[in-house]
Design a protein around this motif. Structure first.
Motif: not given
Length: 677
Positions: A149, A152, A210-211, A213, A216, A219, A222
């Motif tokens: 994650n 990203t 979010t982190i 989730q 990926t 993530v 966002r």
């Protein structure tokens, strides 16, 4: 207080704090403000000090809040990752200094003062200059491995930049925060508001959620950011001061704090804290305090740590600005998907530089939990300094006329009994023909980000729905000129223009129609991905889960399991499928994206653009289409990886960010020249 009373109170406080820790660290959905949480921990610490017989190493005053989730693999930190002691008091801030003065027998201690970014603590490990791991703080000893994650995050390099003046250690854990910019947070909430979904409370909670989730791809949508400023394990050592370490982090190509202060002595440090307080509202992210650290690493080691926090650092937290006002009424908004959102209508009050007249109450459960009543005097603050929210009721000013609020059992618009879907907090109006839902669906369908039908503004849509001429999207294409002419005097030309715009909209790009349908979780970028893959609206409507996720593998980049389930579920609804069928039968022919011909323009291949301001001869949407047609990408935020910022009149913070990062800024003339090169 007797020992028996103290024991009971300590037990109660520990249970409360444990519950709030679970909500904050694991669920990213805190129910109380940071100040109130810190007050609970302070009360517990004071009682444990007064009654040491009840103190224990398992107390929350001795432990770091634990953010680990069972769905993630845990990884052990090489060096323990601690929290910070907090204070809201200048006196306690100065007492922190005096403890160090007594320890080192010197008054003029050197400090570094940094913004306290309101995000999720993370430790990033580089081995021989290469990114190998990103781990949350967890319980301080080990945390969740969120490496995929974290990758990203565009500003997080996979490899450190080596130089003669910035040697790269064999292994280093670099500490920092994962966060969301205010702009990105507002973008996400705007999309949710348009979709009729409940808004996120603040950027910190959203970044934390979010982190963690599992998808990926979700993530990546966002646009998380990261800031790095601390050192954990490091072999061999590369710096002897925090100030020097900041310089190294920057030379390695890592994103670090945009501003920090060096100060000698407590008076200079306090002045720096106050200067930061004045500047923090200009930052692109939420800053809830100042972190003050001894500059010298040798002195840091000598000062040591408690079980949960270093003795050589403290976080001075800025008290959130609050204001007291009265709730005049509680109204309920109906969203595009039928979600009922309660809103407090307030007597106007000045808060953080703006006049606040409305504040979100989130949902039915939140009203009940805080026992919010019409007529109550309440404290309001801007959650994350962005969205006004009711924090608590001033019970001392409550009168008998303040009766408990009864959440409506029927939709306030169409009077359909509301429902609560399994697993949801929100109450919904299930009537898809509810006038407000129809208006919002239509407003989204004709908006610039969808079919872009000029002349169909909010007032016109209200008229069309009120007269019963438009009940669903296909009805827009059945409008009659004679009916429209009755809406006012001298409307012949505007009517003809509107009908022409509606006719033109029949052949809009496929992605615009997909986005306009209002599929949950599907924004503009995902709509373009779906259009490019399926190239036909009916094929998309017929798609099954295996068309998106095959053998646990994502078929379409950017379309993860959550979004895929939303798409399949949307078209499984007979009413939604009927809308698609009617649109096609009435002559709507969405245009699939043109296949990229061999030898087509790739002048912007590999380039990322950010658009800001008003361009002289084209809209930003038109410019974005030209960029994408030429192989480029369009981003909503400026980073070091941005190739160009295309700026027009009245460009805002994105232009300033570009100048700060040294990103090339071009105008429309230069853009067209490059495009035609």
């Amino acid at each position: 207080m007797t020992p028996a009373d103290a024991k009971k109170k300590i037990s109660t406080l520990r249970e409360k704090i444990a519950r709030h820790d679970e909500l904050y660290y694991r669920n990213a959905k805190p129910e109380i403000a940071d100040f109130d949480y810190d007050a609970l921990k302070r009360e517990l610490a004071d009682l444990e000090a007064k009654f040491p017989e009840f103190a224990t190493q398992e107390s929350p005053t001795e432990k770091v809040g634990d953010d680990r989730l069972a769905s993630f693999t845990q990884y052990r930190h090489r060096a323990r990752m601690q929290s910070l002691d907090n204070t809201y008091s200048e006196q306690e801030f100065r007492e922190f200094h005096q403890r160090l003065v007594k320890l080192f027998n010197r008054e003029e201690l050197a400090y570094v003062i940094e913004p306290k970014v309101d995000g999720l603590a993370v430790s990033v490990t580089y081995e021989h200059g290469k990114l190998v791991r990103a781990v949350t703080r967890g319980n301080g000893e080990e945390g969740d491995d969120v490496t995929e994650n974290a990758k990203t995050i565009h500003s997080l390099p996979r490899e450190l930049k080596a130089s003669k003046h910035a040697p790269i250690p064999d292994v280093i854990e670099i500490r920092g925060e994962i966060y969301l910019t205010t702009e990105e947070f507002q973008r996400i909430n705007k999309e949710r508001e348009e979709a009729g979904e409940e808004l996120y409370a603040n950027p910190r909670n959203l970044a934390s959620g979010t982190i963690k989730q599992l998808d990926t791809k979700e993530v990546a949508k966002r646009k998380l950011e990261i800031v790095l400023y601390g050192v954990g394990f490091c072999e061999p050592a590369v710096a002897d001061k925090q100030s020097g370490y900041h310089a190294l982090v920057k030379q390695w190509g890592l994103p670090t704090v945009e501003r920090y202060w060096c100060a000698t002595g407590i008076d200079a440090a306090w002045a720096a804290v106050n200067e930061l307080d004045k500047l923090r509202h200009s930052f692109a992210y939420a800053t809830d305090g100042a972190v003050v650290k001894l500059d010298d690493f040798r002195l840091q080691r000598e000062a040591g740590s408690t079980s949960k926090a270093p003795r050589w650092a403290i976080a001075y937290k800025f008290a959130a600005e609050r204001a007291e006002t009265r709730i005049k009424a509680i109204t309920v908004q109906v969203g595009r998907t039928g979600v009922l959102t309660p809103v407090a209508e307030l007597e106007p009050v000045l808060l953080a530089g703006t006049t606040v007249q409305r504040a979100t109450l989130h949902n039915k459960d939140e009203i009940a939990r805080k026992d919010i009543r019409i007529g109550d005097y309440v404290l309001v603050e801007k959650a994350g300094e962005i969205i006004p929210a009711v924090i608590e009721v001033n019970l001392k000013r409550r009168t008998p006329s303040c009766e408990p609020y009864q959440f409506p059992k029927k939709c306030p618009v169409c009077e359909t009994p509301v429902v609560q879907l399994e697993g949801e907090v929100a109450m919904r109006c299930p009537n898809l023909s509810c006038p407000t839902q129809v208006r919002r669906r239509l407003g989204h369908f004709v908006s610039k980000g969808a079919l872009d039908i000029d002349g169909l503004g909010g007032a016109m849509i209200d008229d069309l729905v009120e007269k019963g001429w438009v009940k669903e999207m296909p009805d827009l294409f059945r409008l009659k000129r004679d009916d429209l002419l009755t809406l006012g005097k001298n409307v012949g030309k505007s009517t003809d223009n509107l009908l022409a715009a509606i006719e033109t909209a029949k052949t809009r790009e496929l992605w615009r129609v997909i986005h306009g349908l209002g599929i949950p979780h599907v924004g503009v970028a995902a709509s373009k991905d779906l259009a490019a893959h399926f190239r036909d609206l009916e094929k998309l409507a017929d798609a099954k889960m295996e068309d998106f996720i095959a053998n646990k593998t994502v078929v379409i980049a950017g379309i993860g399991e959550t979004m895929a389930a939303a798409i399949v579920g949307f078209f499984a609804e007979p009413r939604n499928r009927a809308v698609v069928t009617e649109l096609l039968e009435i002559g709507v022919k969405p245009q699939a994206p043109a296949a990229k011909a061999a030898g087509g323009s790739t002048v912007f291949a590999g380039k990322t653009f950010v658009l800001t301001g008003t361009l002289p001869t084209m809209t930003r949407d038109e410019a974005a289409e030209k960029i994408e047609a030429a192989g480029g990408k369009v981003s909503g935020s400026v980073s070091k990886k941005t190739s160009y910022v295309l700026a027009g009149a009245e460009a805002g913070s994105k232009l300033e960010k570009a100048k700060e990062l040294g990103v090339a800024v071009i105008d429309e003339v230069e853009f067209v020249r490059m495009l035609n090169a």
